[in-house]
Design an enzyme around this catalytic site. Structure first.
Site, mmCIF file in Angstrom:
data_model
loop_
_atom_site.group_PDB
_atom_site.id
_atom_site.type_symbol
_atom_site.label_atom_id
_atom_site.label_comp_id
_atom_site.label_asym_id
_atom_site.label_seq_id
_atom_site.Cartn_x
_atom_site.Cartn_y
_atom_site.Cartn_z
ATOM 1 N N ARG A 87 0.817 -1.208 0.000
ATOM 2 C CA ARG A 87 0.000 0.000 0.000
ATOM 3 C C ARG A 87 0.853 1.261 0.000
ATOM 4 O O ARG A 87 0.338 2.356 -0.170
ATOM 5 C CB ARG A 87 -0.895 0.040 1.244
ATOM 6 N N ARG A 121 -24.505 2.117 -3.809
ATOM 7 C CA ARG A 121 -24.613 0.903 -3.019
ATOM 8 C C ARG A 121 -25.605 1.096 -1.871
ATOM 9 O O ARG A 121 -25.607 2.126 -1.215
ATOM 10 C CB ARG A 121 -23.218 0.568 -2.470
ATOM 11 N N ARG A 154 -24.729 3.054 3.659
ATOM 12 C CA ARG A 154 -23.744 3.024 4.742
ATOM 13 C C ARG A 154 -22.981 4.335 4.780
ATOM 14 O O ARG A 154 -22.711 4.937 3.748
ATOM 15 C CB ARG A 154 -22.748 1.889 4.504
ATOM 16 N N ARG A 165 -11.674 8.714 1.033
ATOM 17 C CA ARG A 165 -10.968 7.431 0.876
ATOM 18 C C ARG A 165 -10.093 7.460 -0.371
ATOM 19 O O ARG A 165 -8.966 6.969 -0.370
ATOM 20 C CB ARG A 165 -11.972 6.275 0.770
#
Ligand SMILES: [Zn+2]
Length: 210
Positions: A87, A121, A154, A165
């Site tokens: 990462r 979503r 969510r 993010r």
């Protein structure tokens, strides 16, 4: 051992492509997240050490993750496919100590497309089933097909959180991409299209290196 690295932001379809590559090209799929959970569940020596950090809500140190990878690949034979790892630059350099990275595949998807995918979503409050308003909508709007529960968005799928993010991802991976580019192993892939289309693009480019 020879390894491939798959890079791509959340919502780029990276996990799907990794699973398909592993299955169809017989790569050994390495997900460090899954490996860590497994080691903790089994209570291996590395798992026990890792658990101490997880229980305190801390990140598991890079050295411990590398130890885990080293242990896992010691008894494996074949081409390794790393998904979601490394990462950052420090992890990439450590990985180079134990494997030969032949290709780093970087999946590009337009940020607005990712936002569209992730913000559509919806999750069932009662049973946790996941829907997508565009690709997999419920039969009755707002209701779960399986249990009739209420669907909601969510908090980590809202636009501002997804943007956050994505920017965290970009900041950490840009130096990584540069690192692989300088080594001459970076493969840029357009991640826009169907699962099949993207897979073919990757397969074609990999044909030259593997
Ligand atoms: Zn449900």
């Amino acid at each position: 051992m020879i390894a491939l690295v798959l890079l791509g932001p959340p919502g780029s379809g990276k996990g799907t492509q990794a699973a398909k590559l592993a299955k169809e090209l017989r790569f050994i799929h390495i997900s460090t997240g899954d490996m860590l959970r497994e080691a903790i569940r089994q209570g291996t020596p590395i798992g026990l050490k890792a658990k101490n950090y997880v229980d305190r809500g801390e990140l598991v140190p890079d050295k411990l993750v590398i130890e885990l990878i080293r242990e896992k690949i010691a008894n494996t034979d074949g081409v390794l496919l790393f998904d979601g790892y490394p990462r950052n630059l420090a992890q990439a350099k450590m990985l180079d100590d134990i494997v030969i990275v032949k290709a780093a595949i970087n999946l590009h998807v337009d940020e607005n497309k990712i936002l569209e995918r992730l913000t559509k979503r919806r999750t069932c409050k009662r049973c946790g089933a996941v829907y997508n308003l565009e690709t997999n909508p419920p039969a009755i709007p707002g209701k779960c097909d399986k249990c009739g529960g209420e669907l909601y968005q969510r908090s980590d799928d809202t636009e501002s959180v997804v943007r956050q993010r994505l920017s965290v991802y970009k900041e950490a991976t840009l130096p990584l991409i540069e690192y692989y580019r300088n080594k001459g192993v970076l493969i840029e892939i357009n991640g826009d299209g169907t699962i099949e289309e993207v897979f073919e693009r990757i397969r074609e480019k990999l044909g030259d290196v593997i």
